[in-house]
Design an enzyme around this catalytic site. Structure first.
Site, PDB file in Angstrom:
ATOM      1  N   GLY A  13     -20.181 -12.191 -29.304  1.00  0.00           N
ATOM      2  CA  GLY A  13     -21.550 -12.693 -29.287  1.00  0.00           C
ATOM      3  C   GLY A  13     -22.411 -12.388 -30.485  1.00  0.00           C
ATOM      4  N   SER A  19     -28.930 -10.438 -33.809  1.00  0.00           N
ATOM      5  CA  SER A  19     -28.299 -10.535 -32.498  1.00  0.00           C
ATOM      6  C   SER A  19     -28.362  -9.204 -31.749  1.00  0.00           C
ATOM      7  CB  SER A  19     -26.825 -10.932 -32.639  1.00  0.00           C
ATOM      8  OG  SER A  19     -26.678 -12.190 -33.252  1.00  0.00           O
ATOM      9  N   VAL A  66     -14.983 -19.190 -26.007  1.00  0.00           N
ATOM     10  CA  VAL A  66     -14.754 -18.599 -24.682  1.00  0.00           C
ATOM     11  C   VAL A  66     -14.511 -19.636 -23.589  1.00  0.00           C
ATOM     12  CG1 VAL A  66     -16.002 -16.471 -25.208  1.00  0.00           C
ATOM     13  CG2 VAL A  66     -17.233 -18.405 -24.170  1.00  0.00           C
ATOM     14  N   VAL A  93     -22.770 -13.516 -24.627  1.00  0.00           N
ATOM     15  CA  VAL A  93     -22.462 -14.926 -24.859  1.00  0.00           C
ATOM     16  C   VAL A  93     -23.212 -15.776 -23.840  1.00  0.00           C
ATOM     17  CG1 VAL A  93     -20.618 -16.640 -24.961  1.00  0.00           C
ATOM     18  CG2 VAL A  93     -20.138 -14.277 -25.619  1.00  0.00           C
ATOM     19  N   ALA A  96     -26.709 -23.133 -23.220  1.00  0.00           N
ATOM     20  CA  ALA A  96     -27.021 -24.320 -22.417  1.00  0.00           C
ATOM     21  C   ALA A  96     -27.485 -25.394 -23.388  1.00  0.00           C
ATOM     22  CB  ALA A  96     -28.111 -24.033 -21.387  1.00  0.00           C
ATOM     23  N   TYR A 156     -36.734 -21.659 -19.102  1.00  0.00           N
ATOM     24  CA  TYR A 156     -35.427 -20.984 -19.103  1.00  0.00           C
ATOM     25  C   TYR A 156     -34.442 -21.771 -18.234  1.00  0.00           C
ATOM     26  CZ  TYR A 156     -32.443 -16.903 -19.911  1.00  0.00           C
ATOM     27  OH  TYR A 156     -31.443 -16.054 -20.312  1.00  0.00           O
ATOM     28  N   LYS A 163     -27.509 -16.993 -15.500  1.00  0.00           N
ATOM     29  CA  LYS A 163     -27.605 -15.532 -15.588  1.00  0.00           C
ATOM     30  C   LYS A 163     -27.537 -14.892 -14.204  1.00  0.00           C
ATOM     31  CE  LYS A 163     -28.074 -14.766 -20.066  1.00  0.00           C
ATOM     32  NZ  LYS A 163     -27.026 -14.056 -20.845  1.00  0.00           N
ATOM     33  N   VAL A 192     -36.268 -10.777 -27.186  1.00  0.00           N
ATOM     34  CA  VAL A 192     -36.020 -10.305 -28.553  1.00  0.00           C
ATOM     35  C   VAL A 192     -35.862 -11.543 -29.428  1.00  0.00           C
ATOM     36  CG1 VAL A 192     -34.431  -9.026 -30.050  1.00  0.00           C
ATOM     37  CG2 VAL A 192     -34.868  -8.201 -27.729  1.00  0.00           C
ATOM     38  N   ASN A 193     -36.377 -11.489 -30.631  1.00  0.00           N
ATOM     39  CA  ASN A 193     -36.377 -12.655 -31.518  1.00  0.00           C
ATOM     40  C   ASN A 193     -34.989 -12.902 -32.110  1.00  0.00           C
ATOM     41  OD1 ASN A 193     -37.265 -14.822 -33.003  1.00  0.00           O
ATOM     42  ND2 ASN A 193     -38.216 -13.585 -34.601  1.00  0.00           N
TER      43      ASN A 193
END
Length: 256
Positions: A13, A19, A66, A93, A96, A156, A163, A192-193
């Site tokens: 990921g 990241s 994956v 990982v 969408a 989202y 999730k 987180v950006n």
């Protein structure tokens, strides 16, 4: 002695230096672990190659889609040849289609639902199954999730549902892997950006909202996620499995 000295791990990921996967990989490396990395597609290869190279020129780096069992099988065959065993795995990982992260959830297409769940949730099952034969000395598997799995976060959409599936899968995998002394947990990070986050409509406003409403009045830092990842990988978390740990400056406890 470093917390993870002698531990061998694989990280799925990493996309770039922002990241969350890279923050955790750095923390694992600093704690003494030897790591292998995968990358998704040629577009990201150069970024991940450059980052992984900072851990040594011999760092194992492999392509992996994956959604393809043959890719997963090849990756773990290579890890088995180089490492012989495995103690740690990071699953960071998720994907969408962009149009599924805009507008109303009710308009999610069947294909977008399938893709989101295949990449974001089923992949954890597939990776754990492939890792299991190498995890002969016990170990720790860490996945990344988000609060949108349990509460509605506008835009989202299907990713929140995926999730939720990831978190449920974590519990069932924890049960299956427990007899082998392999623990499976998730970190639920505050926003987180990252490259992935910027694909969510209204993300900048989300950062401001968290900062205003979280008890700590700020957003989480990548280094803090790295520290949590190291804790979950260490003997200090030896009795923790099947859990979702919220690392979001306390936002999850708030009702208003």
């Amino acid at each position: 002695m470093s917390q993870l000295a002698g531990k061998l791990g694989i990280v799925f990921g990493v996309a770039n230096k922002r990241s969350i996967a890279w923050a955790i990989a750095q923390a694992w490396h600093k704690a003494g672990a030897k790591l292998a990395f995968t990358y998704q597609g040629e577009r990201l290869k150069e970024n991940v190659e450059e980052l992984a190279g900072t851990f040594g020129s011999d760092t194992l780096l492999m392509p992996c889609d994956v959604t393809k069992d043959e890719d997963i099988d090849r990756v773990f065959a290579e890890v088995g040849q180089k490492f012989g065993k495995l103690h740690l795995m990071l699953h960071s990982v998720a994907f969408a289609p962009k149009d599924a992260l805009e507008g109303k959830f009710i308009n999610t297409s069947r294909e977008a639902f399938r893709v989101a769940h295949d990449v974001s949730a089923y992949s954890l099952i597939a990776l754990v199954r492939a890792a299991e034969p190498l995890m002969t000395e016990g170990g720790s598997i860490v996945g990344m999730t988000y609060y949108g799995s349990e509460k509605v976060v506008p835009h989202y959409n299907v990713m929140g549902v995926a999730k939720a599936a990831l978190e449920a899968s974590t519990r069932y995998l924890a049960y299956d892997m427990g007899p082998k002394k392999v623990r499976v947990n998730c970190i639920s990070a505050g926003p987180v950006n990252t490259l992935a986050a910027r694909g969510i409509s209204g993300f900048t406003e989300m950062l401001k909202h968290y900062e205003a409403h979280a008890p700590l009045k700020r957003n989480v830092l990548p280094d803090e996620l790295g520290a949590t990842g190291t804790f979950l990988a260490s003997d200090g978390a030896a009795a923790i499995t099947g859990q979702v740990l919220y690392v979001d400056c306390g936002y999850q406890i708030m009702g208003m």
